[in-house]
Scaffold this motif. Structure first.
Motif, PDB file in Angstrom:
ATOM      1  N   VAL A 147      73.491 -80.455  56.380  1.00 33.65           N
ATOM      2  CA  VAL A 147      73.853 -81.868  56.220  1.00 33.65           C
ATOM      3  C   VAL A 147      73.055 -82.589  55.129  1.00 33.65           C
ATOM      4  CG1 VAL A 147      74.728 -82.077  58.578  1.00 33.65           C
ATOM      5  CG2 VAL A 147      72.318 -82.614  58.105  1.00 33.65           C
ATOM      6  N   SER A 148      72.215 -81.858  54.401  1.00 33.12           N
ATOM      7  CA  SER A 148      71.487 -82.524  53.319  1.00 33.12           C
ATOM      8  C   SER A 148      71.056 -81.515  52.264  1.00 33.12           C
ATOM      9  CB  SER A 148      70.240 -83.238  53.863  1.00 33.12           C
ATOM     10  OG  SER A 148      69.371 -82.309  54.485  1.00 33.12           O
TER      11      SER A 148
ATOM     12  N   PRO B 204      70.477 -88.505  58.358  1.00 32.15           N
ATOM     13  CA  PRO B 204      70.430 -87.637  59.543  1.00 32.15           C
ATOM     14  C   PRO B 204      68.985 -87.337  59.929  1.00 32.15           C
ATOM     15  CG  PRO B 204      71.942 -86.743  57.878  1.00 32.15           C
ATOM     16  CD  PRO B 204      71.200 -87.887  57.232  1.00 32.15           C
TER      17      PRO B 204
ATOM     18  N   ASP C 222      78.999 -77.928  47.109  1.00 34.16           N
ATOM     19  CA  ASP C 222      78.313 -79.178  46.774  1.00 34.16           C
ATOM     20  C   ASP C 222      79.301 -80.312  46.507  1.00 34.16           C
ATOM     21  OD1 ASP C 222      75.624 -78.465  47.031  1.00 34.16           O
ATOM     22  OD2 ASP C 222      75.538 -77.618  45.017  1.00 34.16           O
ATOM     23  N   ALA C 223      80.326 -80.038  45.723  1.00 34.82           N
ATOM     24  CA  ALA C 223      81.309 -81.080  45.422  1.00 34.82           C
ATOM     25  C   ALA C 223      82.024 -81.530  46.689  1.00 34.82           C
ATOM     26  CB  ALA C 223      82.316 -80.572  44.386  1.00 34.82           C
TER      27      ALA C 223
ATOM     28  N   ARG D 133      80.854 -81.600  49.659  1.00 35.33           N
ATOM     29  CA  ARG D 133      79.964 -82.465  50.442  1.00 35.33           C
ATOM     30  C   ARG D 133      79.887 -83.868  49.845  1.00 35.33           C
ATOM     31  NH1 ARG D 133      75.485 -77.740  51.842  1.00 35.33           N
ATOM     32  NH2 ARG D 133      76.645 -76.949  53.644  1.00 35.33           N
ATOM     33  N   GLU D 134      80.053 -83.982  48.555  1.00 40.51           N
ATOM     34  CA  GLU D 134      80.084 -85.305  47.943  1.00 40.51           C
ATOM     35  C   GLU D 134      81.311 -86.097  48.394  1.00 40.51           C
ATOM     36  OE1 GLU D 134      77.849 -84.403  43.639  1.00 40.51           O
ATOM     37  OE2 GLU D 134      80.000 -84.764  43.702  1.00 40.51           O
ATOM     38  N   ILE D 135      82.482 -85.433  48.408  1.00 40.72           N
ATOM     39  CA  ILE D 135      83.708 -86.203  48.665  1.00 40.72           C
ATOM     40  C   ILE D 135      84.032 -86.338  50.152  1.00 40.72           C
ATOM     41  CG2 ILE D 135      84.684 -85.737  46.386  1.00 40.72           C
ATOM     42  CD1 ILE D 135      86.414 -83.596  47.514  1.00 40.72           C
TER      43      ILE D 135
ATOM     44  N   THR E  92      76.923 -85.025  56.968  1.00 39.23           N
ATOM     45  CA  THR E  92      76.271 -84.958  55.662  1.00 39.23           C
ATOM     46  C   THR E  92      75.570 -86.265  55.314  1.00 39.23           C
ATOM     47  OG1 THR E  92      78.043 -83.498  54.996  1.00 39.23           O
ATOM     48  CG2 THR E  92      76.663 -84.393  53.250  1.00 39.23           C
TER      49      THR E  92
ATOM     50  N   TYR F 156      74.298 -85.658  47.894  1.00 34.93           N
ATOM     51  CA  TYR F 156      75.629 -85.631  48.492  1.00 34.93           C
ATOM     52  C   TYR F 156      76.228 -87.025  48.658  1.00 34.93           C
ATOM     53  CZ  TYR F 156      74.501 -80.730  49.334  1.00 34.93           C
ATOM     54  OH  TYR F 156      74.146 -79.411  49.188  1.00 34.93           O
ATOM     55  N   ALA F 157      75.653 -88.041  48.025  1.00 37.89           N
ATOM     56  CA  ALA F 157      76.276 -89.366  47.989  1.00 37.89           C
ATOM     57  C   ALA F 157      77.675 -89.236  47.390  1.00 37.89           C
ATOM     58  CB  ALA F 157      75.420 -90.312  47.147  1.00 37.89           C
TER      59      ALA F 157
ATOM     60  N   ALA G 198      78.511 -83.174  41.211  1.00 36.54           N
ATOM     61  CA  ALA G 198      79.100 -81.859  41.473  1.00 36.54           C
ATOM     62  C   ALA G 198      80.625 -81.900  41.401  1.00 36.54           C
ATOM     63  CB  ALA G 198      78.637 -81.350  42.839  1.00 36.54           C
ATOM     64  N   LEU G 199      81.248 -82.989  41.849  1.00 36.12           N
ATOM     65  CA  LEU G 199      82.705 -83.085  41.734  1.00 36.12           C
ATOM     66  C   LEU G 199      83.110 -82.951  40.270  1.00 36.12           C
ATOM     67  CD1 LEU G 199      85.606 -83.707  42.674  1.00 36.12           C
ATOM     68  CD2 LEU G 199      85.065 -86.138  42.460  1.00 36.12           C
TER      69      LEU G 199
ATOM     70  N   THR H  19      82.603 -79.340  39.022  1.00 38.48           N
ATOM     71  CA  THR H  19      83.511 -78.338  39.588  1.00 38.48           C
ATOM     72  C   THR H  19      84.890 -78.437  38.942  1.00 38.48           C
ATOM     73  OG1 THR H  19      82.283 -78.452  41.664  1.00 38.48           O
ATOM     74  CG2 THR H  19      84.479 -77.460  41.758  1.00 38.48           C
TER      75      THR H  19
ATOM     76  N   ARG I  37      71.050 -88.187  39.549  1.00 42.88           N
ATOM     77  CA  ARG I  37      72.076 -87.400  40.226  1.00 42.88           C
ATOM     78  C   ARG I  37      72.248 -86.006  39.616  1.00 42.88           C
ATOM     79  NH1 ARG I  37      76.253 -89.431  43.459  1.00 42.88           N
ATOM     80  NH2 ARG I  37      77.205 -87.605  44.439  1.00 42.88           N
TER      81      ARG I  37
END
Lengths: 243, 243, 243, 243, 243, 243
Positions: free
Chosen positions: D107-108, D198, E83-84, E86-88, E220, E226-227, F47-48, F51, F119
């Motif tokens: 989760v992080s 978290p 990773d991506a 987890r961002e979205i 997350t 992961y913002a 990351a978005l 990717t 970031r």
């Protein structure tokens, strides 16, 4: 530009061969100055040889500096005296092992090193670690060929070298080969044709990196560890270093 | 037993101080032979100094061997020429940095290193890695004291050194202090009294390890990397190494 | 000085053998006090054995402290209870694995470990990592000899051990051998004669390190992790630890 | 399923709190059996405490096995006796630190650890390394709260804990917080509300992993290191381990 | 809870098999939504496949988010786009390799990975490093079975897989096996019966971790890496990502 | 030779700037072909973005291959799609981060990275590890400048960048600066003049490495991981990859 390429051992034949390899790949306006120390071992195959050669290499760096060269290359796979050379030079200083690792890791996922004697393997391992390439190397192997046998290479010695390269590829999973001795420089192309993978020779690689840095106007940072040496007295056979 | 302790720089005063430190801790039947090279820098504070001193140290190792010493100690915190020395010696060879790390990690969870000039920190970091002690070291700090200032130490220089030790303890979390220069050898006890933590001097540590190995009849393995050097021709000022 | 050497298992024969090994290498003014816990396993060959023995070793450390010993040695290759022992002791505490690694890495470029059962290999690997010697070890091998078989060693068991050492040298590239069990202590010299490389026994190594620290007046730092334990209540069979 | 959750210290209040935390997150058909050893320290805050508690935990594992539990949880952040417990148990054994790291890293990107006393930080660092989570942890911090103060938590102690969490987030770059003591279990939710990241409590995490393994019919491999212990004689207060 | 399980390749049969594996281990109140992208490769066996599939997986994550799922699972052993994703996503995102490593390291000291083609081994090695499990893995092996051959598995292909698992156990020292392809999911139980060690399938493991996180109300962290992604314009076939 | 330099984002202005930087350092007989994907994000900052851009970059690699280019450069500091690009290309493929690290480590002991947004720091850290340069980097810093602000750089943005470089030098100990965004390419020279240390721009570095490899006739090994991708069906918007 003027590129000084220093063979750290005192075998004149090897100095000439290294000079030829450098000439063969240099740009037309690059002038290659191949040289070797006036003092030291005829070949570099153990820590004693390397420790002595390192001190001797520095004389050549100083001469190159006086000649106004634009880059210095240290053409022995142990990259002897690299840190000290960077302190005393104003132009960039490049080691052939460092150069070979840098290009090999662009053209392959894992490179294998094939070198002369098993005795030199710890030096290769040390450099992999120093430069951070351990995880990109599939292993280092020795063909058990003394360095000076490379000068007048017999067919069976070439076969021995080729077979060790094949073992690196087939048993260790190497996708390319780094030649672990500057004296192997002239064999890269023939080996690559036989093996069908890239074979990287550090001498050629270092020449191209020297030209690259020169064209980018990048030279050794004089801040931090590579600042000019602290002035002090040296005595005896090293008194020329007194400043 | 005869213990040769080599000061790799050419400052006679420091050689004597190192000899005194060694004498102070050696067993009654140990004979300390303190010496330094006839060639090289007056102090070792950058890569140039160390590369030159390394070649010069080897002459002393060879002399020690002729004198039949039972152990050689290289008394400069960079442990210069250690691998080559082990090749040419038959008796064990011990570096003072190595010795200090080994004892410090028995008497503390984390040791801090306090050395002379910031310029020498990369050498300390290199040795921590080489010997595998990085995770046991809370950090290396420089008191910015030139090596030769240690010879006739002023009170304020001592305070400077003590304060850097305190910073290592209070800011970095060191539980003990390793002195990062053989020239600091005679200060260990006074510093320990001030700081109330163990202060480890590599010279003393190396003497005890030399005696330990001798009593255990352990000497350098002549199999593998430390086998005798490969025989070959050396020229010029290094021709004495031809075999 | 008084050196307490603790055999963490409860096999009296092994305690005596360890005591003999310690005596054999100690200085004439060192008094060896060999002991073992009154509780726990007859040999230490898995994590259960080691976890139980660790708690039992601490009683012996406390006794040694009461007897005013100048150093404590924990003579089992897993170095059980080392951190806790350093908390409760005022004299230095040395583990035999730690001691063996420290001396082996002076006399060789790469050492191999040869131990009893494969079951104990993860413990050896853990210690190599803990002390930072992984890169200096060519590998750990088990001769598949139960610990207690070492007490009355038969010729064929000795051969088994020797063969595993040979494999470490010839296949793994070890330049020296570290014996991976305190029970092998008395075999070091004979093995070294057979193998022609240094064979390092941790018990002897630890005795010399104990004497070294004592002569240097170095003891465990009482700052940081090895400070005296926090006072609190213990109940049941551990109530003696209440403070 | 039956889940045995062992509080390795002998503080009954903490055992009950841990049991409540476990109950709060377990599935309706999971039965939580919270227990603690009859021997040992009231809290675990240094190596002595942990070494003693480890031996005592194993008695509880054995009892759990006799009761036919389907999983054992060791509810102290040092995960004491984990390897030995896996040898003697047939059901899976889970440490709360291990469990917390595993969920936190889903989760992080980076988790921070906030624990009780600075004295326990080396244990946390050891576990990060053992489990391979060093690079995923932004650092470990101590709020300097003695373990037993967590039992009847005052508002200002909570503030102290919250502030240390904030420092982990703002100064160290933590994206989530792992609570470094099983005694903090009941505070996770409130802290998470305050901190808006978290907050992972190892006790809850371990309960879910225990249920997960049970539902997947996965239990400890009895091949290799976690095979049943080698049978042998134990004496004195540990004779129950003789087999 | 709703668990979206995404098969990153476009082979419908494999999506269904993965869905069945997930259903088989999920709790009765978990709803499994198995899906796969509408774009991309029929199987993932090299970097090209994985790079394309990663972009396509993100569409599915977005759909899952619109459907209000409580967890997303990426069911390809390379954990593409983790990773991506987890961002979205606002719900937790779990990769099957990550999940398998996490459970395998609880039930064994060392796990081995057995995967499809040698070509995918570097991806497995990359993940071991990323998640920090290199030292807990005895090695990764390829059975040289193309991914799509797993759909209608022949007896001899199963034997091939089993034999590679045996090699992992007997030659590499694995105590458990992690299946290196989501397409092997349905074979875990049969293999475990044959091999007599735990066999961990990432799909099942991820389902249990998804349920665990949901029950613990952990999702997350939206702080740090992961913002939510930075809003900007996307053009062409990716314009749906403009915000 | 023809060098294709791909800007992975879809900001035309940045593509042109990158092209200008490449032209400025290329040899007279090198033809620079600057391009960017027709699909994807206007900048790459999370990351978005990366990717999605990775998948889009591959189309450009394929076009470059059809055009017969002699080298491909991926001009985004995350080196997106590098492995996949090497699979599908026959000419060498170079990432700008990789190129910058390689030259920076010749001209300095430690380099610092200065990038756009915090970031993106994890991506830089990932690459340092992937290429093995972690120990040669003094740290990565973000100037908190959005990528697109680099297009029309204001004086105060330049100051912000310069100040972050100064912090890297003075606080972190950097001896040179690596610019962490291809969009900073044109600022290298001015920054170097201000800072008095080498400033390395990955775009220029990659151009020189591309020329170097071409002159050495070295191209990607088609053995091992970078062999041509396995042929298979792709569907939907990626059907062009079906072979």
């Amino acid at each position: 530009m003027k590129i000084q390429i220093i063979n750290p051992n005192t075998c004149q034949g090897m100095t000439e061969a290294i000079g030829r390899s450098a000439e063969a790949v240099s740009l037309s306006d690059s002038q290659i100055i191949a040289c070797s120390p006036q003092h030291g071992p005829r070949s570099i195959e153990c820590a004693l040889d390397e420790t002595i050669a390192a001190a001797a290499v520095l004389d050549e760096i100083a001469k190159g500096r006086e000649q106004g060269v634009d880059a210095h290359i240290i053409a022995c796979f142990g990259d002897p005296a690299l840190d000290a050379a960077r302190e005393i030079a104003s132009a960039p200083v490049i080691g052939v092992a460092e150069a070979a690792f840098k290009l090999a890791s662009i053209v392959s996922h894992r490179f294998g090193i094939v070198t002369t004697l098993a005795r030199t393997l710890p030096a290769a391992e040390h450099l992999l670690h120093r430069y951070g390439y351990q995880h990109l190397c599939s292993g280092a192997r020795a063909a058990e060929i003394p360095v000076l046998d490379l000068e007048e290479l017999q067919q069976d010695t070439f076969e021995q070298l080729k077979n060790e390269c094949l073992a690196a590829i087939q048993q260790d999973g190497a996708d390319s080969i780094v030649l672990g001795c500057a004296g192997m420089s002239e064999l890269a192309q023939e080996l690559s044709s036989c093996l069908n993978v890239p074979v990287i020779d550090g001498v050629s690689a270092a020449v191209k990196l020297a030209e690259s840095l020169h064209q980018l106007k990048l030279s050794t940072s004089k801040r931090g560890q590579y600042a000019a040496p602290i002035q002090k007295q040296f005595i005896g056979r090293y008194q020329q270093w007194s400043r």
